[in-house]
Every structure is written in structure tokens, then in C-alpha cells.
Design a protein around this motif. Structure first.
Motif, mmCIF file in Angstrom:
data_model
loop_
_atom_site.group_PDB
_atom_site.id
_atom_site.type_symbol
_atom_site.label_atom_id
_atom_site.label_comp_id
_atom_site.label_asym_id
_atom_site.label_seq_id
_atom_site.Cartn_x
_atom_site.Cartn_y
_atom_site.Cartn_z
ATOM 1 N N LYS A 1 -3.649 18.511 -4.651
ATOM 2 C CA LYS A 1 -2.640 17.687 -3.993
ATOM 3 C C LYS A 1 -3.155 17.154 -2.654
ATOM 4 O O LYS A 1 -3.822 17.882 -1.907
ATOM 5 N N VAL A 2 -2.810 15.907 -2.362
ATOM 6 C CA VAL A 2 -3.174 15.314 -1.082
ATOM 7 C C VAL A 2 -2.659 16.178 0.063
ATOM 8 O O VAL A 2 -3.376 16.431 1.044
ATOM 9 N N LYS A 3 -1.434 16.649 -0.039
ATOM 10 C CA LYS A 3 -0.793 17.380 1.061
ATOM 11 C C LYS A 3 -1.463 18.721 1.360
ATOM 12 O O LYS A 3 -1.245 19.297 2.434
ATOM 13 N N MET B 1 8.908 16.849 1.719
ATOM 14 C CA MET B 1 7.531 17.021 1.255
ATOM 15 C C MET B 1 6.514 16.785 2.374
ATOM 16 O O MET B 1 5.493 17.476 2.462
ATOM 17 N N TYR B 2 6.781 15.801 3.238
ATOM 18 C CA TYR B 2 5.837 15.421 4.289
ATOM 19 C C TYR B 2 6.534 15.359 5.644
ATOM 20 O O TYR B 2 6.803 14.274 6.161
ATOM 21 N N ASP C 1 -1.131 8.385 -5.807
ATOM 22 C CA ASP C 1 -0.722 9.608 -6.497
ATOM 23 C C ASP C 1 -0.631 10.782 -5.536
ATOM 24 O O ASP C 1 -1.410 10.883 -4.581
ATOM 25 N N PHE C 2 0.287 11.703 -5.810
ATOM 26 C CA PHE C 2 0.350 12.932 -5.024
ATOM 27 C C PHE C 2 -0.893 13.784 -5.257
ATOM 28 O O PHE C 2 -1.283 14.579 -4.409
ATOM 29 N N SER C 3 -1.534 13.608 -6.409
ATOM 30 C CA SER C 3 -2.759 14.318 -6.757
ATOM 31 C C SER C 3 -3.970 13.426 -6.510
ATOM 32 O O SER C 3 -3.898 12.204 -6.649
ATOM 33 N N ILE D 1 0.851 -1.192 0.000
ATOM 34 C CA ILE D 1 0.000 0.000 0.000
ATOM 35 C C ILE D 1 0.888 1.245 0.000
ATOM 36 O O ILE D 1 2.082 1.177 0.293
ATOM 37 N N ASP D 2 0.289 2.395 -0.327
ATOM 38 C CA ASP D 2 1.005 3.665 -0.392
ATOM 39 C C ASP D 2 0.420 4.627 0.632
ATOM 40 O O ASP D 2 -0.808 4.710 0.782
ATOM 41 N N VAL D 3 1.303 5.361 1.315
ATOM 42 C CA VAL D 3 0.839 6.257 2.376
ATOM 43 C C VAL D 3 1.392 7.661 2.191
ATOM 44 O O VAL D 3 2.577 7.850 1.897
ATOM 45 N N GLN D 4 0.513 8.648 2.364
ATOM 46 C CA GLN D 4 0.875 10.066 2.363
ATOM 47 C C GLN D 4 0.216 10.739 3.570
ATOM 48 O O GLN D 4 -0.568 10.110 4.284
ATOM 49 N N LEU D 5 0.508 12.008 3.765
ATOM 50 C CA LEU D 5 -0.063 12.771 4.876
ATOM 51 C C LEU D 5 -1.013 13.843 4.354
ATOM 52 O O LEU D 5 -0.698 14.549 3.394
ATOM 53 N N THR D 6 -2.142 13.973 5.022
ATOM 54 C CA THR D 6 -3.017 15.106 4.735
ATOM 55 C C THR D 6 -2.424 16.370 5.354
ATOM 56 O O THR D 6 -1.457 16.321 6.124
ATOM 57 N N LYS D 7 -3.010 17.495 5.029
ATOM 58 C CA LYS D 7 -2.523 18.782 5.529
ATOM 59 C C LYS D 7 -2.503 18.821 7.056
ATOM 60 O O LYS D 7 -1.617 19.431 7.664
#
Length: 243
Positions: free
Chosen positions: A64-66, A117-118, A52-54, A37-43
Motif C-alpha cells: 500500500k502507498v500509505k 485513511m489519510y 491505485d491504493f496499491s 491527476i490522483d494524489v495520496q500520502l506516503t507514510k
């Protein structure tokens, strides 16, 4: 079981990638032992599972997710693009995926980041995984070497893995530099010599993204320990569980 099956973003060949529907479909197949799985952070600092970053490709949102708060992201439709049956499927939080996978699937969690970025992504993921008692069931991977170094600095007990898709360079040397025990690599970058070298060094190798039976068999013939990451775990089952 040799050449273990890794469900890429869940059972993403049939369900919308990185959603709870895709996770459930992967869990339903008893031979699937791992999931990527892929993980990013919300604002506002919530780890969410999205590639995707978008937001544009896999949801009905934009931007953008961020730059989005979690409450905004969770209201988006992340399923309709795959089919009407998945209308209303949401972008899950990492917490939701961990709760669903715990005791059922081991996880390759890719940290989707680059540089600064995060800020705080590594700590947030580590805290959630530890809170669910899943440290031994998880490997944290990234293209970004600095993210892998931060993980080791925060909690050296975590297993880390480098994602590598370059046609040149020495992945074995890079792994040693970063103290990684796992390599995630494009399947067409692997060869028997590299696979054997990594196995001798105790490195676990996952080849992505392999959706054809012919390529699965080729990798299996190369080395029995290569993990096969696929959008189509059903094809893996048909290939390796033939009676």
C-alpha cells in the motif's frame, strides 16, 4: 474553446499514467488546457501522484502507498509496465507535478481517500497548491464527501468537486449540500437534462473517461460546456480540430 480537453492522468493513452512523462506529453499538445491527476500520502506525509491504493499495478513495488515512505516510493520504476521507452519513470510527488504544470495546465486534483485513511492529506495538498500560487488554477475533487468538507473548513477559497458514478441519486442536490461547483461524472451517467440543469446552476461538469470520437461528439452535442476527460487527447484533437 468549448468542450475542453482534460488529459486523464496525463496523456495516459501513450505514456504511463500519473508520471512526469505523461504530464509532458499532455503539455506538448496546445489544445490540452486541463489535466486530471490522483494524489495520496506516503507514510511520512508526502503527497504523491498515483491512482491505485496499491503500488502493484503501475510500479515494480508491492504493498500500500500509505505504508511506504517517500524515499522508498520514489525509487520504484513506474514506467516499464507501459513500455521499455519509459523504463525508470518514477512516481512523482505532487510538488514536481505542480512545478511542471504551473502556467501551462489547470489541474483537477483527485484526493484518493476514504474516511480517515489519510489524515492530513487535505492540508498537505492545500499548502502545496498555495505555495505554488495555483489555487485559481486548481479544483480539488473526491468521491469522499468528508474530504470535500475538510477542504472547505481549511480554506474555503478552494474550488471543490464531487466525483459521482452512481446510477441512482441526485448529484445536483449532493453538490449543493457540499458547496461544490464542479462535478466529475462517468460519461455514461450524463444525459441532456442533467447537463442543462447543472449548467443553469453554474456547475462545471467533467465527463470521464471518454476515449472514442463518437462518444466525444455525443457529449459535445449534449452541452457545449461539458469537459471531456480522456486518456487520448490526440483523439480529442482529431475530433474537434478537424479542418
Amino acid at each position: 474553446m468549448k468542450n475542453m480537453c482534460v488529459a486523464h492522468r496525463g496523456f495516459s493513452g501513450k505514456a504511463p499514467e500519473n508520471t512526469l512523462a505523461a504530464v509532458r506529453m499532455a503539455i506538448a499538445l496546445p489544445f490540452v488546457r486541463w489535466m486530471e491527476i490522483d494524489v495520496q500520502l506516503t507514510k511520512d506525509g508526502v503527497p504523491v501522484v498515483i491512482h491505485d491504493f496499491s503500488l502493484d499495478r503501475t510500479t515494480n513495488g508491492h504493498g500500500k502507498v500509505k505504508n511506504m515512505d517517500y524515499e522508498h516510493v520514489r525509487r520504484l520504476d513506474a514506467g516499464s509496465w507501459k513500455g521499455r521507452a519509459f523504463r525508470g519513470e518514477r512516481v512523482p510527488s505532487l510538488k514536481e507535478v505542480l512545478e511542471l504544470a504551473s502556467g501551462r495546465l489547470r489541474l483537477n486534483i483527485e484526493l484518493k481517500t476514504s474516511g480517515d485513511m489519510y489524515p492530513g492529506l487535505e492540508q498537505a495538498v492545500i499548502d502545496l497548491v498555495n505555495a505554488h500560487g495555483m489555487r485559481d488554477e486548481v479544483v480539488l475533487t473526491s468521491f469522499d464527501a468528508s474530504a470535500l468538507q475538510r477542504i472547505k473548513g481549511l480554506d474555503p477559497r478552494f474550488r471543490t468537486g464531487l466525483i459521482y458514478d452512481s446510477r441512482s441519486g441526485d448529484p445536483a442536490r449532493k453538490l449543493k449540500e457540499l458547496d461544490c461547483s464542479f462535478l466529475s461524472i462517468s460519461f455514461d451517467r450524463l444525459n441532456p437534462r442533467l447537463a442543462e440543469l447543472l449548467a443553469e446552476r453554474g456547475i462545471r461538469v467533467m465527463a470521464w473517461t471518454v476515449n472514442k470520437a463518437k462518444e466525444m461528439r455525443r457529449l459535445a452535442g449534449m452541452h457545449s460546456e461539458i469537459m471531456i476527460c480522456t486518456n487520448r487527447p490526440d483523439i480529442w484533437g482529431d475530433t474537434f480540430l478537424e479542418v
